[in-house]
Write an enzyme that holds these catalytic residues in place. Structure first.
Site, PDB file in Angstrom:
ATOM      1  N   ARG A  14      25.672   3.336 -23.518  1.00 29.26           N
ATOM      2  CA  ARG A  14      24.675   1.909 -23.556  1.00 29.26           C
ATOM      3  C   ARG A  14      24.728   0.959 -23.877  1.00 29.26           C
ATOM      4  NH1 ARG A  14      21.850   5.604 -28.173  1.00 29.26           N
ATOM      5  NH2 ARG A  14      24.565   7.329 -28.233  1.00 29.26           N
ATOM      6  N   GLN A  73      39.139  15.830 -23.342  1.00 24.61           N
ATOM      7  CA  GLN A  73      37.426  16.537 -23.225  1.00 24.61           C
ATOM      8  C   GLN A  73      36.687  16.487 -21.277  1.00 24.61           C
ATOM      9  OE1 GLN A  73      34.742  14.980 -25.398  1.00 24.61           O
ATOM     10  NE2 GLN A  73      33.159  16.741 -25.010  1.00 24.61           N
ATOM     11  N   GLY A  78      28.971  16.642 -25.207  1.00 25.52           N
ATOM     12  CA  GLY A  78      28.677  16.326 -26.586  1.00 25.52           C
ATOM     13  C   GLY A  78      29.603  16.611 -27.871  1.00 25.52           C
ATOM     14  N   ASP A 103      33.256   5.561 -32.890  1.00 20.45           N
ATOM     15  CA  ASP A 103      32.586   4.568 -32.281  1.00 20.45           C
ATOM     16  C   ASP A 103      31.894   3.879 -34.010  1.00 20.45           C
ATOM     17  OD1 ASP A 103      30.793   5.775 -32.205  1.00 20.45           O
ATOM     18  OD2 ASP A 103      29.527   5.322 -30.948  1.00 20.45           O
ATOM     19  N   GLY A 140      21.015  10.508 -36.490  1.00 16.58           N
ATOM     20  CA  GLY A 140      21.234  11.530 -36.703  1.00 16.58           C
ATOM     21  C   GLY A 140      20.563  11.991 -37.965  1.00 16.58           C
ATOM     22  N   ASN A 224      26.825   1.414 -29.970  1.00 12.72           N
ATOM     23  CA  ASN A 224      26.416   1.636 -29.349  1.00 12.72           C
ATOM     24  C   ASN A 224      25.871   0.971 -28.708  1.00 12.72           C
ATOM     25  OD1 ASN A 224      26.189   5.159 -30.204  1.00 12.72           O
ATOM     26  ND2 ASN A 224      24.382   4.252 -31.297  1.00 12.72           N
ATOM     27  N   ASN A 382      59.183 -31.224 -16.015  1.00 10.46           N
ATOM     28  CA  ASN A 382      60.089 -29.830 -16.085  1.00 10.46           C
ATOM     29  C   ASN A 382      60.595 -29.323 -15.207  1.00 10.46           C
ATOM     30  OD1 ASN A 382      57.285 -29.154 -17.051  1.00 10.46           O
ATOM     31  ND2 ASN A 382      58.290 -27.258 -18.015  1.00 10.46           N
TER      32      ASN A 382
END
Ligand code: UD1
Ligand code: CA
Length: 450
Positions: A14, A73, A78, A103, A140, A224, A382
């Protein structure tokens, strides 16, 4: 024994970014750096980071951290699948496993300490952080029984309309009894809307499961997308400014200023609108900064005044005045009481106490003795096209307007340089140096007629 695992394998779809989500930055530190920092004080025996999407990039960005272990992983199936990758590395481990979403960057260290303490006191198999959010969509939802114990977590996308009305939200921060978790991890299924293995499903398999509600819901904000990233930046900036206001710093227009975690202020600093402090920057007591300044990786001692200027990797001693419209670049070192005025650029140069360069100058790779007065438009040449060379100007010298000092060159103490001079040779102390064509006057002259 405590182990900490941070989930950082996801892509962050996202975000619409080529960069892995956990490498997005807030106030100058990446999300994953912040999450790791939030649990450092718990002094874990093991620290594991689960990487997957652009694993090498995430790993190398954190290579400077000692004692961090990486678990790969592949593919990313998931959050439950992510934690399954620890079954090998943590085989035989006895103790708690604190799992943090990579996150969720605004957690306060004290909140994690409280979670761990409650977990240990309650003897639960899992304890998780929750909050009641005004808008919990996307998160959730946590369902509890009449005793307040957690029965299940249901992802937003798997919730019924009715379930979505529950505002008790899962923060994505869990403290597990590792042995109990290790037993149920292999039993996870992909029976959900995303077809992934959810870590949240382990909670229904573990008992007792308890939750600790955080007082400040802003702490559990997950990132997200870019909107949430911006909201977290605003929240974090507010936190940083509030901290420094409590320590005696005045902000005229706080919301217009940004700070990094590594910014330090003395007392009675006045920060005017539109000032930005980045990296490791310290501002001494009594300084007055702004409006309109960018100061990065720099050290300012007490009572420095900076107005509409950019300072990067510099040190400025007490009582200096910089700006308006000056640029101090890497390696500029100003001793006390120097004045750098409008349209003056200083780079890799040391200015002893009381030097003045008030208008339109470039001082690069130069060493100025005390009290040098740099005339308007003086330039140190310089660079010969291949290499950089130094310019040395002795104490008390004065350069005339529009003079060019072609390096390498050494001017002794008390030298006066005539206006408009281009000097290519060293000048002894106390001398007057002129390097310009003598003025020609033709009297009674009129232009030729066409
Ligand atoms: C997750 C929780 C949700 C909670 C929310 C809090 C699950 C199933 N859901 O949802 O209940 O409210 O966090 O912010 O856990 N990751 C991996 N490997 C993967 C997938 C994800 O390491 O295969 C990492 C991501 O890099 C990220 C973290 O896990 O750091 C969370 O993943 P994300 O996809 O953002 O989960 P949410 O949908 O936000
Ligand atoms: Ca998330």
């Amino acid at each position: 024994m405590l182990a900490v695992a941070v989930l950082a394998a996801g892509k962050g779809t996202r975000m619409k970014s080529d960069r892995p989500k956990v490498l997005q930055s807030l106030a100058g530190a990446t999300l994953v750096e912040r999450v790791l920092a939030s649990c450092r004080h718990l002094d874990p025996q093991r620290q594991l980071l689960i990487v997957g999407h652009q694993a090498e990039r995430v790993r190398s960005s954190l290579a400077y951290l000692e004692g961090l272990e990486f678990a790969l992983q592949q593919p990313q199936n998931g959050t439950g699948h992510a934690v399954q990758q620890l079954l090998g590395p943590l085989e035989g481990f006895e103790g708690e496993l604190l799992v943090l979403n990579g996150d969720v960057p605004l957690l306060r260290p004290a909140t994690l300490a409280a979670l761990l303490e409650r977990h240990r006191a309650s003897g639960a198999a899992v304890s998780l952080l929750t909050a009641r959010l005004a808008d919990p969509s996307g998160y959730g939802r946590v369902f509890t029984d009449e005793l307040g114990q957690v029965e299940a977590i249901v992802e937003h996308r798997d919730c019924s309309e009715e379930q979505r009305r529950n505002d008790l939200t899962n923060a994505g921060i869990y403290c597990f009894n590792w042995r109990a978790l290790a037993e149920v991890l292999p039993q996870l299924s992909t029976d959900n809307d995303q077809g992934e293995l959810y870590l949240t499903d382990t909670v229904a398999m573990l008992s007792p499961a308890v939750h600790v509600e955080v007082a400040d819901a802003a702490e559990i904000a997950g990132i997200n997308d870019r909107m949430q990233l911006a909201q977290c930046e605003i929240a974090l900036q507010e936190r940083l400014r509030s901290h420094w206001m409590a320590e005696g710093v005045s902000f005229v227009d706080p919301a217009s200023c940004t700070l990094s975690e590594g910014t330090r202020f003395g007392r009675d600093v006045l920060v005017e609108p539109q000032c930005h402090f980045r990296g490791r920057t310290s501002i001494g007591s009594g300084c007055r900064i702004g409006p309109g300044c960018l100061i990065e990786d720099s050290q300012l001692e007490d009572d420095v005044d900076v107005l509409y200027s950019v300072l990067r990797e510099v040190s400025v001693a007490g009582g200096c005045v910089v700006g308006p419209f000056a640029q101090l670049r890497a390696g500029a070192r100003l001793e006390s009481g120097c004045r750098i005025g409008n349209f003056v650029e200083v780079k890799n140069s040391h200015l002893a106490a009381g030097c003045k360069a008030n208008h339109l100058s470039y001082l690069g790779d130069a060493d100025l003795g005390a009290g040098v007065n740099v005339g308007a438009g003086t330039i140190t040449a310089n660079y010969d096209g291949v290499r950089k060379h130094r310019t040395v100007v002795g104490a008390g010298s004065k350069t005339g307007a529009n003079s060019v000092l072609v390096a390498p060159i050494v001017l002794g103490a008390g030298v006066t340089v005539g206006a408009g001079s281009t000097l290519t040779r060293d000048v002894p102390a106390g001398a007057l140096a002129l390097g310009r064509a003598p003025q020609l006057i033709k009297t009674d002259w009129s232009p030729p007629r066409g």
